[in-house]
Design an enzyme around this catalytic site. Structure first.
Site, PDB file in Angstrom:
ATOM      1  N   CYS A  48      45.036  46.423  33.753  1.00  0.00           N
ATOM      2  CA  CYS A  48      45.602  45.082  33.547  1.00  0.00           C
ATOM      3  C   CYS A  48      46.830  45.121  32.649  1.00  0.00           C
ATOM      4  CB  CYS A  48      44.545  44.142  32.976  1.00  0.00           C
ATOM      5  SG  CYS A  48      43.288  43.672  34.178  1.00  0.00           S
TER       6      CYS A  48
ATOM      7  N   ALA B  83      49.598  46.304  34.899  1.00  0.00           N
ATOM      8  CA  ALA B  83      49.963  45.233  35.825  1.00  0.00           C
ATOM      9  C   ALA B  83      50.760  44.142  35.119  1.00  0.00           C
ATOM     10  CB  ALA B  83      48.705  44.641  36.461  1.00  0.00           C
ATOM     11  N   GLU B  84      50.290  43.700  33.953  1.00  0.00           N
ATOM     12  CA  GLU B  84      50.989  42.622  33.252  1.00  0.00           C
ATOM     13  C   GLU B  84      52.341  43.088  32.721  1.00  0.00           C
ATOM     14  OE1 GLU B  84      50.357  38.751  30.534  1.00  0.00           O
ATOM     15  OE2 GLU B  84      48.626  39.903  31.196  1.00  0.00           O
ATOM     16  N   SER B  85      52.436  44.324  32.300  1.00  0.00           N
ATOM     17  CA  SER B  85      53.716  44.853  31.823  1.00  0.00           C
ATOM     18  C   SER B  85      54.756  44.843  32.939  1.00  0.00           C
ATOM     19  CB  SER B  85      53.544  46.276  31.283  1.00  0.00           C
ATOM     20  OG  SER B  85      52.689  46.294  30.163  1.00  0.00           O
TER      21      SER B  85
END
Length: 115
Positions: free
Chosen positions: A35, A38-40
């Site tokens: 996550c 993914a968020e980065s």
């Protein structure tokens, strides 16, 4: 976390992250680390989409973890699904070194003027 950015445009951001140092107690890649990757990547794409003088703030993320990984690197590709004036959404596909899908995530960011 060791996230390395490989390429980045508002439409597509690619990066990678080592599994080593990002594992849970069983030695598998931690779902939270997926996550983070993914968020980065999605946030970087949203920030590029937002443009100068604006910021991107993550407001929702979900992830499906398809398979485990115990070593090497994982690579994430964030592809813009929606790019508006106030919201940007990215699908992020994370694969292992054998190009097997490890995780599929979706991130939505709110786009705002820089304070």
């Amino acid at each position: 976390m060791g996230v390395e950015y490989v390429e980045g445009t508002p439409e597509r951001v690619v990066g990678r992250m080592p599994v080593n140092g990002n594992t849970q107690p069983y030695g598998l890649l931690h779902g939270g680390a997926s996550c983070v990757l993914a968020e980065s990547l999605g946030s970087a794409g949203a920030a590029l989409h937002a443009g100068p003088g604006r910021i991107a703030v993550g407001i929702e993320i979900n992830a499906t973890h398809h398979r485990s990984v115990t070593g090497g690197y994982v690579t994430g590709v964030a592809t813009r699904v929606h790019g508006g004036r106030t919201l940007a959404t990215y699908e992020i596909v994370i694969t292992d070194e054998q190009d097997r899908r490890v995780c599929t995530a979706r991130l939505t960011c709110m786009l705002r003027d820089r304070p």
